[in-house]
Write an enzyme that holds these catalytic residues in place. Sequence first.
Site, mmCIF file in Angstrom:
data_model
loop_
_atom_site.group_PDB
_atom_site.id
_atom_site.type_symbol
_atom_site.label_atom_id
_atom_site.label_comp_id
_atom_site.label_asym_id
_atom_site.label_seq_id
_atom_site.Cartn_x
_atom_site.Cartn_y
_atom_site.Cartn_z
ATOM 1 N N CYS A 235 0.150 3.783 2.724
ATOM 2 C CA CYS A 235 0.612 3.234 4.009
ATOM 3 C C CYS A 235 2.101 3.509 4.190
ATOM 4 O O CYS A 235 2.541 3.906 5.271
ATOM 5 C CB CYS A 235 0.369 1.731 4.070
ATOM 6 S SG CYS A 235 -1.361 1.245 3.963
ATOM 7 N N CYS B 193 0.836 -1.209 0.000
ATOM 8 C CA CYS B 193 0.000 0.000 0.000
ATOM 9 C C CYS B 193 0.871 1.260 0.000
ATOM 10 O O CYS B 193 1.553 1.550 0.992
ATOM 11 C CB CYS B 193 -0.909 -0.048 1.227
ATOM 12 S SG CYS B 193 -1.755 1.485 1.617
#
Length: 110
Positions: free
Chosen positions: A37, A34
């Site tokens: 993230c 991600c």
Amino acid sequence: MAGSHTLTFTDSDFDSEVLNSEQPVLVDFWATWCGPCRQMAPVIDSLAEKYAGKVKIGKLDVDLNPSAAQRFNVRGIPTMLLFKAGQPVEQIVGAVPEARLADRLDAHVA
């Protein structure tokens, strides 16, 4: 790579480390693939250092630990959940500035 104050939470220690904690706990639900993230990683590390001793701050990889994410209906990542007395009291979804997370933490830290 997590900072020295950033904890790693797992499904197996979630109840003891997060829900039963005396301190508020910020959990960053994330995954290695991600992008947002990864963008939040230095923010989480910075907050973990700044709030050391006041708030436990850590990360939970949703791919390796799906139970906690499902249990708290985490549908998108990154999602940061702040737990206080075993209950989620704040939810922040997506990559956000450090100041926004700090404001949310300050609202719950005595």
